[in-house]
Design a protein around this motif. Structure first.
Motif, PDB file in Angstrom:
ATOM      1  N   MET A 375      45.484  60.565  48.107  1.00 47.23           N
ATOM      2  CA  MET A 375      45.730  59.163  47.778  1.00 47.23           C
ATOM      3  C   MET A 375      44.516  58.301  48.107  1.00 47.23           C
ATOM      4  O   MET A 375      44.151  57.410  47.331  1.00 47.23           O
ATOM      5  N   GLU A 376      43.884  58.580  49.251  1.00 52.85           N
ATOM      6  CA  GLU A 376      42.681  57.811  49.612  1.00 52.85           C
ATOM      7  C   GLU A 376      41.571  58.053  48.598  1.00 52.85           C
ATOM      8  O   GLU A 376      40.855  57.129  48.202  1.00 52.85           O
ATOM      9  N   SER A 377      41.425  59.297  48.168  1.00 50.91           N
ATOM     10  CA  SER A 377      40.389  59.640  47.199  1.00 50.91           C
ATOM     11  C   SER A 377      40.657  58.975  45.858  1.00 50.91           C
ATOM     12  O   SER A 377      39.755  58.395  45.242  1.00 50.91           O
ATOM     13  N   TRP A 378      41.893  59.010  45.401  1.00 53.96           N
ATOM     14  CA  TRP A 378      42.231  58.453  44.085  1.00 53.96           C
ATOM     15  C   TRP A 378      42.168  56.921  44.077  1.00 53.96           C
ATOM     16  O   TRP A 378      41.831  56.315  43.059  1.00 53.96           O
ATOM     17  N   SER A 379      42.512  56.305  45.220  1.00 49.92           N
ATOM     18  CA  SER A 379      42.514  54.842  45.266  1.00 49.92           C
ATOM     19  C   SER A 379      41.107  54.263  45.201  1.00 49.92           C
ATOM     20  O   SER A 379      40.906  53.135  44.747  1.00 49.92           O
ATOM     21  N   THR A 380      40.126  55.046  45.640  1.00 53.22           N
ATOM     22  CA  THR A 380      38.741  54.564  45.629  1.00 53.22           C
ATOM     23  C   THR A 380      37.960  55.035  44.405  1.00 53.22           C
ATOM     24  O   THR A 380      36.905  54.483  44.095  1.00 53.22           O
ATOM     25  N   ASP A 381      38.486  56.058  43.724  1.00 53.22           N
ATOM     26  CA  ASP A 381      37.758  56.608  42.582  1.00 53.22           C
ATOM     27  C   ASP A 381      38.764  57.134  41.558  1.00 53.22           C
ATOM     28  O   ASP A 381      39.267  58.249  41.681  1.00 53.22           O
ATOM     29  N   VAL A 382      39.047  56.331  40.552  1.00 47.42           N
ATOM     30  CA  VAL A 382      40.031  56.743  39.541  1.00 47.42           C
ATOM     31  C   VAL A 382      39.555  57.960  38.760  1.00 47.42           C
ATOM     32  O   VAL A 382      40.353  58.759  38.257  1.00 47.42           O
ATOM     33  N   ASN A 383      38.236  58.145  38.678  1.00 47.54           N
ATOM     34  CA  ASN A 383      37.713  59.330  37.981  1.00 47.54           C
ATOM     35  C   ASN A 383      38.094  60.620  38.703  1.00 47.54           C
ATOM     36  O   ASN A 383      38.287  61.660  38.072  1.00 47.54           O
ATOM     37  N   GLN A 384      38.216  60.531  40.030  1.00 45.33           N
ATOM     38  CA  GLN A 384      38.656  61.704  40.790  1.00 45.33           C
ATOM     39  C   GLN A 384      40.104  62.031  40.458  1.00 45.33           C
ATOM     40  O   GLN A 384      40.477  63.199  40.354  1.00 45.33           O
ATOM     41  N   TYR A 385      40.907  60.996  40.285  1.00 51.08           N
ATOM     42  CA  TYR A 385      42.304  61.217  39.890  1.00 51.08           C
ATOM     43  C   TYR A 385      42.367  61.893  38.522  1.00 51.08           C
ATOM     44  O   TYR A 385      43.108  62.864  38.322  1.00 51.08           O
ATOM     45  N   ILE A 386      41.569  61.413  37.580  1.00 54.07           N
ATOM     46  CA  ILE A 386      41.554  61.994  36.236  1.00 54.07           C
ATOM     47  C   ILE A 386      41.109  63.448  36.296  1.00 54.07           C
ATOM     48  O   ILE A 386      41.696  64.323  35.649  1.00 54.07           O
ATOM     49  N   ALA A 387      40.069  63.721  37.101  1.00 48.10           N
ATOM     50  CA  ALA A 387      39.564  65.091  37.214  1.00 48.10           C
ATOM     51  C   ALA A 387      40.608  66.015  37.832  1.00 48.10           C
ATOM     52  O   ALA A 387      40.827  67.140  37.370  1.00 48.10           O
ATOM     53  N   ASP A 388      41.286  65.541  38.879  1.00 47.62           N
ATOM     54  CA  ASP A 388      42.289  66.367  39.545  1.00 47.62           C
ATOM     55  C   ASP A 388      43.491  66.625  38.647  1.00 47.62           C
ATOM     56  O   ASP A 388      44.138  67.667  38.754  1.00 47.62           O
ATOM     57  N   GLU A 389      43.792  65.694  37.769  1.00 51.48           N
ATOM     58  CA  GLU A 389      44.914  65.876  36.844  1.00 51.48           C
ATOM     59  C   GLU A 389      44.550  66.783  35.679  1.00 51.48           C
ATOM     60  O   GLU A 389      45.398  67.502  35.149  1.00 51.48           O
ATOM     61  N   ALA A 390      43.298  66.764  35.265  1.00 51.63           N
ATOM     62  CA  ALA A 390      42.912  67.450  34.030  1.00 51.63           C
ATOM     63  C   ALA A 390      42.242  68.790  34.257  1.00 51.63           C
ATOM     64  O   ALA A 390      42.238  69.639  33.363  1.00 51.63           O
ATOM     65  N   GLU A 391      41.660  69.009  35.421  1.00 52.78           N
ATOM     66  CA  GLU A 391      40.849  70.209  35.634  1.00 52.78           C
ATOM     67  C   GLU A 391      41.539  71.178  36.590  1.00 52.78           C
ATOM     68  O   GLU A 391      42.487  70.821  37.296  1.00 52.78           O
ATOM     69  N   ASP A 392      41.063  72.404  36.599  1.00 53.02           N
ATOM     70  CA  ASP A 392      41.577  73.433  37.503  1.00 53.02           C
ATOM     71  C   ASP A 392      40.892  73.301  38.855  1.00 53.02           C
ATOM     72  O   ASP A 392      39.871  73.924  39.126  1.00 53.02           O
ATOM     73  N   VAL A 393      41.453  72.448  39.693  1.00 53.51           N
ATOM     74  CA  VAL A 393      40.907  72.274  41.026  1.00 53.51           C
ATOM     75  C   VAL A 393      41.681  73.178  41.988  1.00 53.51           C
ATOM     76  O   VAL A 393      42.784  73.624  41.695  1.00 53.51           O
ATOM     77  N   VAL A 394      41.084  73.454  43.127  1.00 55.65           N
ATOM     78  CA  VAL A 394      41.735  74.286  44.130  1.00 55.65           C
ATOM     79  C   VAL A 394      42.456  73.363  45.113  1.00 55.65           C
ATOM     80  O   VAL A 394      41.818  72.619  45.856  1.00 55.65           O
ATOM     81  N   SER A 395      43.771  73.406  45.096  1.00 52.61           N
ATOM     82  CA  SER A 395      44.572  72.615  46.018  1.00 52.61           C
ATOM     83  C   SER A 395      45.960  73.222  46.104  1.00 52.61           C
ATOM     84  O   SER A 395      46.379  73.988  45.240  1.00 52.61           O
ATOM     85  N   VAL A 396      46.672  72.863  47.158  1.00 48.55           N
ATOM     86  CA  VAL A 396      48.046  73.341  47.323  1.00 48.55           C
ATOM     87  C   VAL A 396      48.904  72.833  46.168  1.00 48.55           C
ATOM     88  O   VAL A 396      49.735  73.570  45.618  1.00 48.55           O
ATOM     89  N   ARG A 397      48.713  71.605  45.786  1.00 47.70           N
ATOM     90  CA  ARG A 397      49.499  70.987  44.704  1.00 47.70           C
ATOM     91  C   ARG A 397      49.319  71.740  43.391  1.00 47.70           C
ATOM     92  O   ARG A 397      50.288  72.055  42.696  1.00 47.70           O
ATOM     93  N   VAL A 398      48.083  72.055  43.047  1.00 46.09           N
ATOM     94  CA  VAL A 398      47.811  72.772  41.799  1.00 46.09           C
ATOM     95  C   VAL A 398      48.332  74.202  41.872  1.00 46.09           C
ATOM     96  O   VAL A 398      48.890  74.725  40.895  1.00 46.09           O
ATOM     97  N   SER A 399      48.192  74.852  43.011  1.00 46.29           N
ATOM     98  CA  SER A 399      48.699  76.212  43.168  1.00 46.29           C
ATOM     99  C   SER A 399      50.214  76.246  43.054  1.00 46.29           C
ATOM    100  O   SER A 399      50.785  77.181  42.480  1.00 46.29           O
ATOM    101  N   ALA A 400      50.878  75.219  43.586  1.00 44.80           N
ATOM    102  CA  ALA A 400      52.336  75.135  43.465  1.00 44.80           C
ATOM    103  C   ALA A 400      52.744  74.984  42.003  1.00 44.80           C
ATOM    104  O   ALA A 400      53.727  75.586  41.549  1.00 44.80           O
TER     105      ALA A 400
END
Length: 545
Positions: A375-400
């Motif tokens: 949330m801290e990352s997305w609130s300061t950089d909307v592009n990070q939110y877009i990247a995390d939603e659209a790309e295959d990033v490594v995270s617990v959320r994406v693995s779930a």
């Protein structure tokens, strides 16, 4: 730079005179200089020495000499690796001469002292050199390499034992298939005898499991061609391997990076056994171990929520291992999901999941919650939110999300039915948390919406089947009930809830083809309002679009 300081000049000079290496030491020191001209002179001097007899042996002496500054020793160890890479075998592209056989013999012998070096960076660099030489020279030119490394694993000096394990792990990572049987039959009896000792150190068990994982991967690949031979060779070790993994995975949930690191290695070993040998594993041991993995996965959720999602407890920082990989609580959770994925993919053991699909879907939604850091990352950089939603990033959320998708691909109707029940329960829990005054109540609702939206293709596919069957097929996911339950999420006010509002609009867009007008219109109006408002976050506006 970490070169020769005034404080160490006297002992350096004495060591240089004793070994006759003063020029080399000063060239290495110059290479570490912050002055470009001095550094260039040092690099030129080193290049000139590379074709001189004794150069590599002298570098090894520098690297293992604890009386010298660490910066110089580390550079020497790196240069040894470079010599092995460029000058051990004939390479027409190399500008340097191949070492003579008699010099190679001296280098091989001197390098084995490197596995006892206390400095980890130096030790690992020299272990890499040993392993690379082993790829070229074992067993013909270096026949006793394996035996000598195994002897060191039994050493009372733990540093020497760890160095030997590191060499063996690197050395066995790229062996020719013809040599694997000899390595396995020679190595495993010694390794299990040492790992089974009570009080064995954490690091030794960690390195031992990493070595087992590498060998399991290599044997699994070999088994594609030589299936019977590999199974006959490896099957006697399945039970002790599974038991060792069980010892490591037992115990309560903890976020300590060291414990998480060794558990991650045990999970990797288990995943490779499932991937390549699922039909050959002892049933009782596999059953108990998979039950242990499930228990660890489900009981770790509370700890994950408290330390990572909500940060009610201060999370322990992740660490980095000697291979540059992040280790810690979150990487362990991701690896657990990888194991469960491998179980689902293999029919011979997927029955272990069948009876627990409902609990699994329910638990996975909990792991899909957005974290404080995200949330801290997305609130300061909307592009990070877009990247995390659209790309295959490594995270617990994406693995779930991936785990849920694999479950639906394997057992679509049952998974969607369980998703309906789990979503309803999670939404009720979020209501309860809100009524109790929790500021984080919305995270569970957002995760539930995210889970349902990620299954939109499967839901729409079954919706079409229901529509075309004239009522003969009953859809397992009741879309009307769910959309009605989340209508309130697009009306919640407050900037801190923008992600929840946006996720509700995102779900509605994903499922738009199946929405009746009674639900489609309110979501459309909410989307228009989100886009037109200037006082809402960019995240909400993106979802509204």
């Amino acid at each position: 730079r970490r070169g020769i300081t005034d404080a160490s000049a006297a002992r350096l000079s004495a060591a240089a005179r004793l070994a006759g290496m003063e020029e080399l030491l000063h060239a290495l020191d110059a290479c570490l200089s912050a002055e470009p001209n001095v550094r260039a002179q040092g690099e030129t001097a080193i290049d000139q020495k590379r074709n001189q007899p004794g150069y590599t042996g002298a570098l090894i002496q520098v690297a293992v000499n604890g009386a010298l500054p660490e910066g110089i020793r580390q550079l020497a160890a790196v240069l040894v690796k470079k010599v092995v890479k460029d000058q051990w075998v004939d390479d027409e592209d190399s500008a340097f001469a191949v070492l003579r056989d008699e010099e190679k013999q001296g280098v091989r012998e001197a390098l084995l002292a490197g596995i006892t070096v206390a400095n980890q960076k130096i030790r690992v660099a020299l272990c890499v050199a040993i392993a690379n030489i082993g790829q070229y020279d074992w067993p013909q030119a270096w026949p006793d390499l394996l035996d000598r490394l195994l002897q060191q694993t039994c050493s009372a000096d733990e540093i020497a034992a760890l160095g030997a394990l590191k060499c063996l792990t690197l050395f066995t990572g790229d062996l020719e298939e013809a040599h694997l049987p000899q390595v396995v039959s020679t190595l495993y009896p010694v390794l299990w005898d040492r790992m089974s000792h009570q009080g064995q150190s954490h690091l030794f068990k960690l390195m031992g499991l990493r070595l087992v994982g590498n060998l399991t991967e290599s044997l699994g690949q070999m088994g594609h061609v030589y299936r019977k031979e590999v199974v006959a060779l490896y099957s006697p070790y399945f039970k002790p391997i599974l038991q060792q993994c069980g010892y490591v995975l037992g115990g309560p949930p903890v976020s300590d990076p060291e414990v998480c690191d060794i558990r991650t290695e045990a999970l990797k070993v288990l995943m490779r056994l499932i991937l390549y040998f699922s039909k050959c594993l002892p049933t009782d041991d596999v059953t108990s171990l998979l039950e242990m993995v499930w228990r660890l996965f489900s009981t770790n959720l509370d700890l994950y929520q408290n330390t990572i999602v909500y940060q009610h407890q201060a999370p322990q920082d992740s660490a980095v291992d000697d291979e540059g990989n992040e280790v810690g609580f979150e990487p362990m959770i991701i690896q657990m999901m990888e194991v469960i994925l491998s179980i689902i993919e293999h029919k011979s053991i997927s029955k272990f999941v069948d009876a627990a699909i409902g609990d699994l879907v329910y638990t996975v939604i909990g792991y899909m919650q957005v974290t404080v850091d995200q949330m801290e990352s997305w609130s300061t950089d909307v592009n990070q939110y877009i990247a995390d939603e659209a790309e295959d990033v490594v995270s617990v959320r994406v693995s779930a999300e991936s785990l849920l998708a694999e479950l639906a691909d394997s057992k679509q109707e049952k998974t969607l039915a369980m998703l309906q029940a789990a979503a309803s329960k999670r939404l009720e829990e979020a209501h309860g948390a809100r009524a109790a005054g929790s500021a984080a109540w919305w995270r569970l609702r957002e995760a539930t919406l995210y889970a349902v939206g990620s299954m939109s293709e499967e839901i729409l596919e079954l919706y079409e089947m229901q529509r075309e069957s004239d009522g003969r097929f009953v859809m397992p996911f009741q879309l009307d009930a769910f959309m009605g339950a989340i209508m309130e999420d697009v009306q919640v006010t407050g900037g801190e809830f923008d992600l929840l509002r946006g996720r509700a609009l995102w779900v509605a867009a994903k499922l738009a083809k199946a929405l009746p007008p009674v639900h489609a219109l309110p979501f459309f109006e909410a989307a228009v309002a989100a886009v037109s408002q200037s006082d809402v976050s960019e995240t909400l506006q993106i979802c509204g679009c």
